[in-house]
Design an enzyme around this catalytic site. Structure first.
Site, PDB file in Angstrom:
ATOM      1  N   CYS A  78     180.460  22.084 -51.017  1.00 40.36           N
ATOM      2  CA  CYS A  78     180.406  21.913 -49.413  1.00 40.36           C
ATOM      3  C   CYS A  78     178.956  21.496 -48.973  1.00 40.36           C
ATOM      4  O   CYS A  78     177.711  21.656 -50.041  1.00 40.36           O
ATOM      5  CB  CYS A  78     180.234  23.295 -48.995  1.00 40.36           C
ATOM      6  SG  CYS A  78     180.060  22.675 -47.375  1.00 40.36           S
ATOM      7  N   CYS A  81     175.509  22.819 -47.542  1.00 47.05           N
ATOM      8  CA  CYS A  81     173.263  22.937 -48.348  1.00 47.05           C
ATOM      9  C   CYS A  81     173.318  22.423 -49.093  1.00 47.05           C
ATOM     10  O   CYS A  81     173.858  22.417 -49.881  1.00 47.05           O
ATOM     11  CB  CYS A  81     173.680  24.691 -47.856  1.00 47.05           C
ATOM     12  SG  CYS A  81     174.209  25.859 -46.795  1.00 47.05           S
ATOM     13  N   CYS A 156     180.530  31.366 -45.173  1.00 41.73           N
ATOM     14  CA  CYS A 156     179.570  30.594 -44.311  1.00 41.73           C
ATOM     15  C   CYS A 156     178.619  31.908 -44.413  1.00 41.73           C
ATOM     16  O   CYS A 156     177.916  31.923 -43.657  1.00 41.73           O
ATOM     17  CB  CYS A 156     179.376  29.812 -43.822  1.00 41.73           C
ATOM     18  SG  CYS A 156     178.010  28.564 -43.442  1.00 41.73           S
ATOM     19  N   GLN A 260     170.177  24.668 -29.676  1.00 41.12           N
ATOM     20  CA  GLN A 260     169.622  24.667 -30.944  1.00 41.12           C
ATOM     21  C   GLN A 260     169.582  25.469 -31.561  1.00 41.12           C
ATOM     22  O   GLN A 260     171.094  26.308 -31.152  1.00 41.12           O
ATOM     23  CB  GLN A 260     167.983  24.730 -30.756  1.00 41.12           C
ATOM     24  CG  GLN A 260     167.094  24.446 -29.490  1.00 41.12           C
ATOM     25  CD  GLN A 260     166.853  23.229 -30.653  1.00 41.12           C
ATOM     26  OE1 GLN A 260     167.032  22.732 -31.284  1.00 41.12           O
ATOM     27  NE2 GLN A 260     166.114  22.365 -29.515  1.00 41.12           N
ATOM     28  N   PHE A 287     164.031  14.642 -22.638  1.00 38.70           N
ATOM     29  CA  PHE A 287     165.057  14.433 -23.459  1.00 38.70           C
ATOM     30  C   PHE A 287     165.514  16.144 -23.176  1.00 38.70           C
ATOM     31  O   PHE A 287     165.822  16.918 -24.201  1.00 38.70           O
ATOM     32  CB  PHE A 287     164.912  13.905 -25.436  1.00 38.70           C
ATOM     33  CG  PHE A 287     164.564  12.625 -25.072  1.00 38.70           C
ATOM     34  CD1 PHE A 287     165.913  11.898 -25.000  1.00 38.70           C
ATOM     35  CD2 PHE A 287     163.415  12.446 -24.978  1.00 38.70           C
ATOM     36  CE1 PHE A 287     165.788  10.275 -25.581  1.00 38.70           C
ATOM     37  CE2 PHE A 287     163.048  11.258 -25.368  1.00 38.70           C
ATOM     38  CZ  PHE A 287     163.964   9.618 -25.512  1.00 38.70           C
ATOM     39  N   GLU A 307     166.980  13.217 -18.982  1.00 37.24           N
ATOM     40  CA  GLU A 307     168.276  13.613 -19.739  1.00 37.24           C
ATOM     41  C   GLU A 307     169.145  12.130 -19.164  1.00 37.24           C
ATOM     42  O   GLU A 307     169.278  11.856 -18.384  1.00 37.24           O
ATOM     43  CB  GLU A 307     168.997  14.835 -19.595  1.00 37.24           C
ATOM     44  CG  GLU A 307     170.274  15.195 -20.015  1.00 37.24           C
ATOM     45  CD  GLU A 307     170.287  15.050 -21.864  1.00 37.24           C
ATOM     46  OE1 GLU A 307     169.699  15.158 -22.531  1.00 37.24           O
ATOM     47  OE2 GLU A 307     170.897  14.108 -21.714  1.00 37.24           O
ATOM     48  N   CYS A 381     163.763  16.795 -34.803  1.00 39.18           N
ATOM     49  CA  CYS A 381     163.928  17.241 -35.828  1.00 39.18           C
ATOM     50  C   CYS A 381     164.609  16.331 -36.902  1.00 39.18           C
ATOM     51  O   CYS A 381     165.099  16.294 -37.935  1.00 39.18           O
ATOM     52  CB  CYS A 381     165.969  17.573 -35.031  1.00 39.18           C
ATOM     53  SG  CYS A 381     166.674  15.968 -34.593  1.00 39.18           S
TER      54      CYS A 381
HETATM   55  C1  LIG Z   1     167.707  16.907 -29.265  1.00 35.98           C
HETATM   56  S1  LIG Z   1     168.630  17.009 -27.867  1.00 35.98           S
HETATM   57  C2  LIG Z   1     167.085  18.197 -26.990  1.00 35.98           C
HETATM   58  C3  LIG Z   1     167.888  18.650 -26.441  1.00 35.98           C
HETATM   59  C4  LIG Z   1     166.424  20.113 -25.492  1.00 35.98           C
HETATM   60  N1  LIG Z   1     165.698  19.062 -25.507  1.00 35.98           N
HETATM   61  C5  LIG Z   1     167.066  20.973 -25.641  1.00 35.98           C
HETATM   62  O1  LIG Z   1     166.307  21.839 -27.077  1.00 35.98           O
HETATM   63  O2  LIG Z   1     167.996  21.373 -25.973  1.00 35.98           O
HETATM   64  C6  LIG Z   1     168.020  15.404 -27.607  1.00 35.98           C
HETATM   65  C7  LIG Z   1     168.507  15.539 -25.794  1.00 35.98           C
HETATM   66  O3  LIG Z   1     168.891  13.748 -26.314  1.00 35.98           O
HETATM   67  C8  LIG Z   1     169.686  13.230 -25.396  1.00 35.98           C
HETATM   68  N2  LIG Z   1     169.231  12.037 -25.598  1.00 35.98           N
HETATM   69  C9  LIG Z   1     170.119  11.204 -26.630  1.00 35.98           C
HETATM   70  N3  LIG Z   1     169.670   9.796 -25.905  1.00 35.98           N
HETATM   71  C10 LIG Z   1     168.998  10.036 -25.056  1.00 35.98           C
HETATM   72  C11 LIG Z   1     168.895   8.432 -24.135  1.00 35.98           C
HETATM   73  N4  LIG Z   1     168.817   7.227 -24.633  1.00 35.98           N
HETATM   74  N5  LIG Z   1     168.468   9.055 -23.130  1.00 35.98           N
HETATM   75  C12 LIG Z   1     168.242  10.207 -22.949  1.00 35.98           C
HETATM   76  N6  LIG Z   1     168.845  11.630 -23.505  1.00 35.98           N
HETATM   77  C13 LIG Z   1     168.938  11.350 -23.955  1.00 35.98           C
HETATM   78  C14 LIG Z   1     171.082  13.947 -25.745  1.00 35.98           C
HETATM   79  O4  LIG Z   1     171.828  14.136 -24.685  1.00 35.98           O
HETATM   80  C15 LIG Z   1     169.816  15.295 -25.842  1.00 35.98           C
HETATM   81  O5  LIG Z   1     170.857  16.077 -25.167  1.00 35.98           O
END
Ligand SMILES: C[S@@+](CC[C@H](N)C(=O)[O-])C[C@H]1O[C@@H](n2cnc3c(N)ncnc32)[C@H](O)[C@@H]1O
Length: 423
Positions: A78, A81, A156, A260, A287, A307, A381
């Site tokens: 798989c 991992c 899993c 998350q 974001f 966002e 990430c």
């Molecule tokens: C890693 S997630 C983090 C979300 C939030 N901080 C959390 O912890 O739940 C990244 C976020 O960026 C948004 N995103 C992706 N591309 C984007 C863009 N070009 N402009 C604004 N937001 C964006 C996604 O929709 C997503 O909600």
């Protein structure tokens, strides 16, 4: 041409957790090995018959230190991992080294990296499974590493047990929903009100299928099931609206929305964000998703959440309106890659949190580097794009004072972090 067989000693672990052997032709990456292993390998053939940098493990002749028995029977087949064979101490070293190496590529030598938060097994609350109906059989699981082949999984060890308990029932259900050879993607999220299930399939949904899904939701006590075909999403059954709980604040979860990966990882990231924004009166959360950080931060500061996905902002806004005791929460729908918040807009805030997707936030980091915002917190990430963006901030006059590694994707080779910058 048959693969070349070699015996090599593994010197170190690479960024994705593969063992690395130094050979006369350069580094050779061998999955499922640890430093000190002496292994027999088959070197893969690269493009046009050239020797590849990758090799397949044939046998461990002398084991190195720090191995453990992988807990999952699907490990090494798989693709979910890559590192179950690392014992806890070796794994923790790799986690820290992964971030140190990425930072080193951008000229950071002395950043204090805290002890990593490493999630426990049985904690992953969100899974994206692939499914394929093949004759009377259904394959359900993850893809093999670097392959399109689907591995049918029955266990899993990283996933929350209520999600794993759905594997076999889904396998029984899918032939009633999908035509032969159809593929589907099944997104399962464990929420505060039960499991939310989104099935994205290459098939329309007939009446009998709707009835089967409704019965399935009752039998397995799911919160909701949605069906998505060619991007058109329909909620088929809602028994309880799926809700997330962010440190006591309830937020509706749009189908398939980002959360998350584990509750523990979320809490570790949020703890860093809350600690490093302490005392700020006006915070921008860029974001923001559905408000994982924005809403708890609004207990102590006015928060502006930005966002790119409108449905997520609407959920955040609903969460803010339903919560008690928050200060002002404003929301802005904006593409932060094309239109980052500019220095004159950033001047309204005394702290900025940004948590972009894997591509990072280069344009936003460039704008922050020209701003006077006193405190910036990055959640990432992807250590590589984080290190690139950190270099932009530091070249713009910020000091990178702390990094907390957070491993929510136990044994996967993926590593997250929170970092604190200030002027
Ligand atoms: C890693 S997630 C983090 C979300 C939030 N901080 C959390 O912890 O739940 C990244 C976020 O960026 C948004 N995103 C992706 N591309 C984007 C863009 N070009 N402009 C604004 N937001 C964006 C996604 O929709 C997503 O909600």
């Amino acid at each position: 041409m048959p693969a070349e067989r070699l015996v090599v000693r593994i010197a170190r672990l690479g960024a994705q957790g593969d063992g690395v052997a130094e050979t006369a032709e350069g580094p050779l990456y061998v999955p499922f090995t640890v430093p000190g292993d002496v292994v027999e390998i088959a070197r893969e053939t690269g493009r046009r018959g050239a020797a590849s940098r990758r090799a397949r493990l044939l046998a461990v002749m002398e084991p190195g230190r720090g191995r453990q028995t992988p807990p999952c029977p699907h490990f090494a087949t798989c693709g979910g991992c890559a590192l179950q064979h690392l014992g806890a101490a070796l794994y923790e070293d790799w986690a820290r080294e992964r971030i140190r190496t990425a930072l080193g590529h951008h000229g950071f030598d002395t950043v204090p990296i805290a002890a990593p938060f490493i999630e426990q097994p049985q904690s992953r609350r969100r899974l994206v499974l692939k499914a394929q109906v093949t004759g009377s059989r259904v394959l359900l699981g993850f893809r093999e590493r670097r392959s399109h082949r689907l591995v049918d999984i029955h266990e899993c060890p990283v996933a929350r047990p209520p999600l794993v308990a759905l594997f076999d029932p889904l396998r029984d259900l899918l032939p009633h929903l999908l035509p032969p050879r159809a593929m589907a993607e099944i997104n399962l999220t464990e929420t505060a009100t039960g499991i939310d299930c989104v099935i994205a399939a290459e098939a329309p949904l007939g009446l009998a299928c709707r009835e089967a899904l409704a019965a399935f939701a009752v039998e397995w006590d799911l919160a909701a099931i949605h069906w998505s075909e060619q991007g058109a999403l329909e909620t088929v059954v809602t028994r309880r609206p799926p809700m997330m709980d962010f440190d006591g604040i309830a937020v509706p979860l749009p189908p398939g929305a980002f959360v998350q990966a584990t509750a523990g990882g979320e809490a570790a990231l949020r703890a860093a964000v809350v600690e490093w924004t302490a005392g700020a009166e006006r915070i921008a959360d860029l974001f923001s998703g559905i408000g994982t950080f924005a809403l708890p931060l609004a207990r102590g500061a006015a928060v502006h959440a930005v966002e790119g996905a409108r449905a997520l902002l609407e959920a955040l806004d609903a969460g803010a309106r339903g919560a008690q005791g928050l200060r002002r929460v404003s929301v802005e729908h904006r593409d932060l890659f094309r239109r980052p918040l500019l220095p004159h807009e950033l001047a309204a805030f005394d702290a900025v949190v940004f948590d972009p997707p894997r591509a990072g936030a280069m344009a936003q980091a460039q704008a922050l580097a020209q701003s006077r915002v006193p405190g910036v917190i990055a959640v990432s990430c992807n250590p590589n794009t984080f290190a690139r963006d950190a270099r932009i901030l530091v070249d713009g006059g910020y000091r990178l004072s702390a990094i907390r590694p957070v491993d929510q994707f136990l044994w996967s080779g993926q590593m997250e972090l929170a970092a604190h910058f200030h002027r």
